[in-house]
Design a protein around this motif. Structure first.
Motif, PDB file in Angstrom:
ATOM      1  N   VAL A 117       0.859  -1.186   0.000  1.00 50.00           N
ATOM      2  CA  VAL A 117       0.000   0.000   0.000  1.00 50.00           C
ATOM      3  C   VAL A 117       0.894   1.235   0.000  1.00 50.00           C
ATOM      4  O   VAL A 117       1.774   1.387   0.858  1.00 50.00           O
ATOM      5  CB  VAL A 117      -0.926   0.003   1.224  1.00 50.00           C
ATOM      6  CG1 VAL A 117      -1.820   1.241   1.219  1.00 50.00           C
ATOM      7  CG2 VAL A 117      -1.775  -1.260   1.254  1.00 50.00           C
ATOM      8  N   ASN A 118       0.685   2.104  -0.969  1.00 51.26           N
ATOM      9  CA  ASN A 118       1.516   3.298  -1.093  1.00 51.26           C
ATOM     10  C   ASN A 118       0.722   4.576  -0.855  1.00 51.26           C
ATOM     11  O   ASN A 118       0.991   5.612  -1.463  1.00 51.26           O
ATOM     12  CB  ASN A 118       2.176   3.345  -2.472  1.00 51.26           C
ATOM     13  CG  ASN A 118       1.158   3.261  -3.600  1.00 51.26           C
ATOM     14  OD1 ASN A 118      -0.052   3.218  -3.357  1.00 51.26           O
ATOM     15  ND2 ASN A 118       1.639   3.248  -4.840  1.00 51.26           N
ATOM     16  N   LEU A 119      -0.256   4.531   0.027  1.00 57.46           N
ATOM     17  CA  LEU A 119      -1.024   5.732   0.357  1.00 57.46           C
ATOM     18  C   LEU A 119      -0.226   6.608   1.318  1.00 57.46           C
ATOM     19  O   LEU A 119       0.369   6.120   2.283  1.00 57.46           O
ATOM     20  CB  LEU A 119      -2.369   5.355   0.993  1.00 57.46           C
ATOM     21  CG  LEU A 119      -3.346   4.563   0.120  1.00 57.46           C
ATOM     22  CD1 LEU A 119      -4.611   4.257   0.910  1.00 57.46           C
ATOM     23  CD2 LEU A 119      -3.695   5.340  -1.142  1.00 57.46           C
ATOM     24  N   ARG A 120      -0.237   7.882   1.063  1.00 61.29           N
ATOM     25  CA  ARG A 120       0.461   8.820   1.937  1.00 61.29           C
ATOM     26  C   ARG A 120      -0.359   9.045   3.213  1.00 61.29           C
ATOM     27  O   ARG A 120      -1.579   9.188   3.177  1.00 61.29           O
ATOM     28  CB  ARG A 120       0.688  10.148   1.227  1.00 61.29           C
ATOM     29  CG  ARG A 120       1.579  10.045  -0.004  1.00 61.29           C
ATOM     30  CD  ARG A 120       1.728  11.386  -0.669  1.00 61.29           C
ATOM     31  NE  ARG A 120       2.321  12.369   0.219  1.00 61.29           N
ATOM     32  CZ  ARG A 120       2.498  13.649  -0.096  1.00 61.29           C
ATOM     33  NH1 ARG A 120       2.098  14.100  -1.283  1.00 61.29           N
ATOM     34  NH2 ARG A 120       3.041  14.483   0.757  1.00 61.29           N
ATOM     35  N   ASN A 121       0.364   9.115   4.335  1.00 62.93           N
ATOM     36  CA  ASN A 121      -0.297   9.335   5.622  1.00 62.93           C
ATOM     37  C   ASN A 121       0.525  10.337   6.433  1.00 62.93           C
ATOM     38  O   ASN A 121       1.330   9.964   7.293  1.00 62.93           O
ATOM     39  CB  ASN A 121      -0.450   8.012   6.377  1.00 62.93           C
ATOM     40  CG  ASN A 121      -1.297   8.150   7.620  1.00 62.93           C
ATOM     41  OD1 ASN A 121      -1.915   9.185   7.846  1.00 62.93           O
ATOM     42  ND2 ASN A 121      -1.321   7.121   8.445  1.00 62.93           N
TER      43      ASN A 121
END
Length: 324
Positions: free
Chosen positions: A279-283
């Motif tokens: 998962v490469n979602l920015r947080n």
């Protein structure tokens, strides 16, 4: 001589009734007594000025009526800027609280996607309902078919480790009765843009593609529109690309094991480098929370210092004499 002295005496006794006159009788023949009488005349003139004349008789005098004083509102120490400064900590605190909610939402969605990644890949159904893709976002799938290199589309430019290149999107034509889907095969270098330079990366036989089923996304306001008539694509418009190739609007991102030796080998042969199965979602919401709450605290301290600040010496004097 006696007549002259009598005239001067009468002049001195009536000086308070008549305007003062200059003593023009002094001459070479005047005596010391004449000087004393002239001095007495001057004292009488001063007494007359102090008792009879007013300051308003002077044409250069400016009274309060002629030049009224400006009203000084010493009760209001601050202007509209204080209201704006008071709103900043309130708004910052609200934004920090909102970021806490966003952090909770992002953490849960990342956990959901990571839970899907650990599951075994599913075979892609013959026909796919595009409305159900959101329920399988980041789900590992695999499909068998032939890559249509004649309908290949390059999205870019895209940078990878400081090198410019493109994302290779190729339709995967599956067997009879099965739909064609779009496959994001990965990144290639700009020098491998032409297919004749990467014959090793154009398999003609039937292949098995394993990757992540992804939900289509929208472009941002800074990305230009695609120009498919010129073969220029700047973002993956799944609906547009599916219409051009006669495919279903289904987007699969091919994955591979991240290995440095494999990267160099694929780069030299022009084989697209796939993405990692992660998962490469920015947080970054934790940083935003710290920023907004820190701004709220800092502006609150500034507001308190301004409200408690004592007025300067000039303001205190004006406030003490506001009824003058």
């Amino acid at each position: 001589m006696r007549s002259i002295f009598s005239v001067l005496q009468r002049t001195a006794t009536t000086a308070w009734k008549q305007p003062p006159i200059a003593c023009a009788l002094r001459g070479p023949r005047a005596t010391f007594k004449l000087d004393s009488i002239c001095a007495r005349c001057r004292r009488q003139q001063v007494r007359f000025n102090s008792q009879q004349r007013q300051m308003g008789d002077d044409p250069r005098w400016l009274s309060v009526v002629d030049n009224p004083a400006q009203i000084v509102r010493t009760g209001n120490k601050h202007g509209p800027g204080l209201i704006i400064l008071a709103l900043i900590p309130i708004i910052s605190f609200a934004l920090g609280t909102w970021q806490i909610q966003r952090l909770d939402w992002k953490t849960k969605i990342i956990a959901k996607y990571e839970d899907r990644l650990v599951k075994a890949p599913l075979p892609l159904p013959p026909q796919i309902d595009p409305d159900a893709i959101s329920e399988f976002d980041y789900r590992r799938v695999y499909a068998t078919g032939r890559l249509r290199h004649d309908q290949e589309m390059l999205i870019g430019p895209r940078m990878r480790e400081g090198e410019e290149g493109y994302i290779v999107v190729t339709p995967l034509e599956r067997g009879e009765g099965q739909s064609t889907v779009l496959v994001n095969r990965g990144w290639i270098s700009k020098k491998m843009k032409n297919q004749k330079d990467r014959t090793g990366g154009l398999p003609q036989e039937e292949v098995v593609v394993e990757g992540l089923l992804r939900e289509p996304w929208k472009k941002n306001m800074f990305t230009p529109e695609n120009r498919p008539e010129k073969g220029e694509f700047y973002f993956p418009d799944v609906e547009q690309m599916a219409e051009l190739t006669g495919s279903q609007p289904v987007w699969i991102e091919q994955t591979m094991v991240q290995d440095m030796v494999e990267f160099y080998d694929r780069t030299a042969k022009g084989i697209p480098i796939g993405r990692a199965a992660e998962v490469n979602l920015r947080n970054n919401h934790s940083q935003y929370i710290f920023t907004w709450y820190g701004l709220s605290l800092a502006t609150s301290i500034m507001l308190g210092m301004i409200i408690r600040k004592r007025p300067n010496e000039a303001t205190r004097r004006v406030r003490a004499n506001r009824n003058w």
